[in-house]
Design a protein around this motif. Structure first.
Motif, mmCIF file in Angstrom:
data_model
loop_
_atom_site.group_PDB
_atom_site.id
_atom_site.type_symbol
_atom_site.label_atom_id
_atom_site.label_comp_id
_atom_site.label_asym_id
_atom_site.label_seq_id
_atom_site.Cartn_x
_atom_site.Cartn_y
_atom_site.Cartn_z
ATOM 1 N N ASN A 83 -5.752 4.020 -6.696
ATOM 2 C CA ASN A 83 -6.861 3.069 -6.753
ATOM 3 C C ASN A 83 -7.007 2.412 -5.388
ATOM 4 O OD1 ASN A 83 -7.503 3.254 -9.658
ATOM 5 N ND2 ASN A 83 -5.430 2.424 -9.911
ATOM 6 N N GLN A 84 -8.203 2.010 -5.044
ATOM 7 C CA GLN A 84 -8.473 1.425 -3.738
ATOM 8 C C GLN A 84 -7.568 0.230 -3.451
ATOM 9 O OE1 GLN A 84 -11.067 2.436 -1.494
ATOM 10 N NE2 GLN A 84 -10.100 1.039 -0.043
ATOM 11 N N ASN A 85 -7.310 -0.603 -4.459
ATOM 12 C CA ASN A 85 -6.529 -1.822 -4.238
ATOM 13 C C ASN A 85 -5.044 -1.560 -4.025
ATOM 14 O OD1 ASN A 85 -5.710 -1.141 -6.805
ATOM 15 N ND2 ASN A 85 -6.634 -2.902 -7.832
ATOM 16 N N GLU A 86 -4.588 -0.309 -4.220
ATOM 17 C CA GLU A 86 -3.168 0.011 -4.011
ATOM 18 C C GLU A 86 -2.845 0.316 -2.559
ATOM 19 O OE1 GLU A 86 -1.384 2.179 -7.847
ATOM 20 O OE2 GLU A 86 -3.206 3.165 -7.127
ATOM 21 N N LEU A 87 -3.854 0.571 -1.753
ATOM 22 C CA LEU A 87 -3.613 1.024 -0.387
ATOM 23 C C LEU A 87 -2.825 0.021 0.438
ATOM 24 C CD1 LEU A 87 -7.027 2.699 0.543
ATOM 25 C CD2 LEU A 87 -4.880 3.808 -0.099
ATOM 26 N N THR A 88 -3.093 -1.253 0.247
ATOM 27 C CA THR A 88 -2.432 -2.270 1.082
ATOM 28 C C THR A 88 -1.004 -2.558 0.653
ATOM 29 O OG1 THR A 88 -3.389 -4.013 -0.314
ATOM 30 C CG2 THR A 88 -4.619 -3.372 1.670
ATOM 31 N N PHE A 100 -3.241 11.554 0.009
ATOM 32 C CA PHE A 100 -3.719 10.817 -1.163
ATOM 33 C C PHE A 100 -5.226 10.970 -1.276
ATOM 34 C CE2 PHE A 100 -4.145 7.764 2.290
ATOM 35 C CZ PHE A 100 -5.387 7.188 2.038
ATOM 36 N N ILE A 101 -5.728 10.794 -2.503
ATOM 37 C CA ILE A 101 -7.162 10.708 -2.740
ATOM 38 C C ILE A 101 -7.406 9.471 -3.592
ATOM 39 C CG2 ILE A 101 -7.648 13.161 -2.490
ATOM 40 C CD1 ILE A 101 -7.485 13.488 -5.458
ATOM 41 N N LEU A 102 -8.627 8.963 -3.517
ATOM 42 C CA LEU A 102 -8.937 7.703 -4.182
ATOM 43 C C LEU A 102 -9.812 7.919 -5.415
ATOM 44 C CD1 LEU A 102 -9.718 5.430 -1.099
ATOM 45 C CD2 LEU A 102 -7.634 5.411 -2.501
ATOM 46 N N LYS A 103 -9.583 7.059 -6.387
ATOM 47 C CA LYS A 103 -10.469 6.992 -7.557
ATOM 48 C C LYS A 103 -11.551 5.935 -7.290
ATOM 49 C CE LYS A 103 -6.782 6.414 -10.209
ATOM 50 N NZ LYS A 103 -5.911 6.198 -11.392
ATOM 51 N N PRO A 104 -12.758 6.138 -7.797
ATOM 52 C CA PRO A 104 -13.217 7.313 -8.556
ATOM 53 C C PRO A 104 -13.331 8.544 -7.663
ATOM 54 C CG PRO A 104 -15.060 5.864 -8.094
ATOM 55 C CD PRO A 104 -13.828 5.135 -7.642
ATOM 56 N N ILE A 105 -13.123 9.722 -8.265
ATOM 57 C CA ILE A 105 -13.109 10.970 -7.518
ATOM 58 C C ILE A 105 -14.492 11.291 -6.965
ATOM 59 C CG2 ILE A 105 -12.770 13.466 -7.717
ATOM 60 C CD1 ILE A 105 -10.190 11.891 -7.769
#
Length: 308
Positions: A83-88, A100-105
């Motif tokens: 999820n985008q918020n996990e990157l940090t 890694f790839i981000l959701k939504p796909i």
């Protein structure tokens, strides 16, 4: 060509269906629980493993560590789905995932990104572990690609004479230093000539290949031989340098004198007449026998004219 097996660890069937649509050329399997997938993964490692960070029974990051801790599976590419918020909050420096790839796909981003992951993994697996130069698979693909495109090129097969006797006397560590030195000489020489189709590969052991244009290959051979012959004496002990030879064991187990290492180069030309890389390899094998009759460093060119 046999389809590769791709595994997804996720409790989202929607995600599974999306990925299958993006890369339909693979055999896809889904595991809803990380703990249930571990034993299966170890028994049947996939060509690509994707782990959804949303799995509940085990941390996705812990699962990556478990899988990559087994040396035999380290070459399998692992992609995290985040999820985008996990990157940090993730320390990517210590994470052994490959991408890694981000959701939504987003299919337009995910498809080329997964292709790049697979391509990187294939190159890393093929690379020679010592010199990091492309290995056999890449060498064959490069040669065949140039043949199929009917490109004109000169293909040089390089190996070292008296390398085994050096290894037997001084040990594999000193031998590896010689191989690294040889690789650097070839790479730096071919880089100086440039050209879109230039290439250097490491078949294995003391065998290398390089590709340059037919017009440049003879000069490249001369430069490689000159550099090798000027450097290689420095790898011998002072007493052996003074003698100009070493005493070592031959293949029959007898102690005898061996000259300093030399480099032999067999050059095959393609002007559109070759149909398969195996033809080039066979011609080079015969040329190498001629080159090795000379105890000094030398190169031999295939002087035969192509027939129409």
């Amino acid at each position: 060509m046999q389809k590769k097996d791709f595994f997804l660890i996720s409790n989202s069937n929607d995600l599974f269906q999306e990925l299958k649509k993006i890369l339909p050329e693979a055999n896809w399997s889904i595991f809803e629980r990380g703990t249930g997938a571990i034993e299966y993964l170890f028994n049947s490692p996939p060509g690509l493993l994707l782990i959804d960070s949303s799995i509940k029974d085990i941390s996705a990051f812990e699962l990556v560590g478990l899988f990559k801790s087994e040396n035999v599976y380290r070459q399998v590419p692992v992609v995290l789905i985040l999820n985008q918020n996990e990157l940090t909050s993730i320390n990517f420096y210590h994470l052994e995932a490959d991408d890694f790839i981000l959701k939504p796909i987003n299919p337009t981003i995910v498809k080329p990104r997964l292709h790049l992951v697979l391509s990187r993994a294939a190159r890393a697996l093929d690379a020679n572990p010592l010199t990091k130069l492309p290995g056999n698979t890449s060498i064959i693909q490069k040669i065949q690609s140039l043949i199929d495109q009917k490109k004109e090129f000169a293909l040089a097969y390089v190996d070292l004479d008296y390398f085994k006797s050096f290894n037997d006397k001084y040990g594999f560590s000193r031998g590896d230093e010689v191989l690294m030195m040889t690789a650097r000489i070839i790479v730096n020489t071919i880089r100086a000539f440039g050209g879109q189709n230039s290439f250097v590969g490491h078949v294995g052991g003391d065998d290398f290949v390089f590709i340059v244009s037919p017009q440049k290959v003879e000069q490249a051979c001369k430069m490689i031989i000159s550099s090798f012959d000027s450097i290689v004496p420095n790898f011998y002990d002072p007493k052996d340098r003074e003698n100009g030879y070493i005493r070592s064991t031959d293949r029959q187990g007898n102690i005898r004198e061996f000259p300093f290492m030399a480099i032999s180069i067999a050059v095959v030309f393609n002007y559109g007449q070759l149909k398969h890389y195996g033809e080039a390899a066979q011609i080079a094998m015969n040329l190498k026998k001629i080159a090795k009759e000379n105890p000094k460093s030398c190169y031999v060119l295939d002087r035969r004219k192509p027939t129409n």
